[in-house]
Design an enzyme around this catalytic site. Structure first.
Site: not given
Lengths: 201, 201
Positions: B98, B100, B128, B131
């Protein structure tokens, strides 16, 4: 009592698998070997114990080598270990390098897929929220763990605290989260929804 | 109303920083430039907007290039962007890639540290749980986000569902979690606690 509950749960899940996957009752699902003369359920449980011991061995051996914290994970696909991971946070300066994340990345690289559908993960400790969410994103089927978040807390790890933080409203958390420019971000999402060649995950 | 609330929150946090960090009121904290003739708070807010626009631009540009989902993140240390990340899940077969996580790993590699203490993260969407927990492990100071988990759900992403799953008891979750061999795992934790050269994180 706890051991009893564990055994019942593991067996119940295993028996459900046997039914769902239409395997014969003579085949051990975790290891895929045939154990014709023995009780299949007991053999299934034994294979699970072997996988968990591998995760625990990884945790202790890599900790001794100075890789990072005392955590290990193995990913199992149809009875075969396809990836191993240990905590490497401090040795690689990567706070995301938990055993589960390392193992998931290795398993995905090996399979050439961003999903590990049908795979199980064995971990020497209950996953922290980062790793639990990663397990969801990876579409892993089942989690087997040994120690839990309270045991980790007793050893100085923040897992339990982060679980509590995630359950709080953003404004009440220790790390503040501020929303801004939402309208501009929504335009990107609209473009994603219209994208004809997008790959969903 | 939401914009108003956002502005107040961002300003309140900024003003707290000004006090905590004992910076002069003539120095803009987000960009570190001096803006002597202008209202400092407004400038601070403008710098935040620039960082967020960078995250949004990353999201849209990398999505168009086919890297992955429409997500971008930048990490800011004392007014300077030290790392950028975009979602690369589908292009690299890594469900943990992801925006992040990619940005945190890059920032840590750059600083040679597994902690990003004092750094902020700007993301085009609320993190999410994976993260968010990674942000805690990395000891990031503040989160700025644009769209939220409901917007992500409207575009087909599982963030909101995973937040709900994590809040449930392990036995009630979609992915079952079974505990086993706890006693063997506790021995590893005891060894960790006794390890004289351990590096805590």
């Amino acid at each position: 009592m706890m051991m009893m509950m564990m055994k019942i749960s593991a067996l119940q899940i295993y028996m459900k698998d046997m039914k769902d996957m239409k395997v014969t009752r003579r085949r051990c699902w975790p290891c895929r070997d045939s154990h014709i003369k023995l009780n299949q359920l007991i053999w299934g449980e034994n294979c699970m114990i072997e996988f968990m011991r591998e995760a625990i061995n990884l945790a202790v051996n890599k900790m001794r080598q100075g890789q990072g914290g005392p955590f290990g994970a193995v990913i199992v696909q149809r009875g075969e270990i396809i990836a191993r991971g240990c905590n490497r946070v401090t040795s690689t300066n990567d706070p995301t390098a938990h055993a589960e994340i390392v193992a998931i990345r290795e398993a995905c690289a090996r399979l050439g897929d961003f999903r590990l559908t049908g795979c199980d993960i064995y971990i020497n400790c209950e996953p922290c929220p980062m790793c639990l969410a990663a397990i969801y994103w990876a579409d892993i089927a089942r989690i087997y763990y040994a120690a839990d978040r309270r045991d980790a807390a007793d050893s100085g790890f923040a897992d339990a605290e982060i679980y509590m933080e995630i359950g709080r409203k953003p404004a009440e958390r220790r790390i503040p989260a501020v929303q801004m420019l939402r309208a501009e971000a929504l335009a990107v999402f609209r473009e994603w929804q219209m994208k004809v060649d997008r790959v969903d995950y």
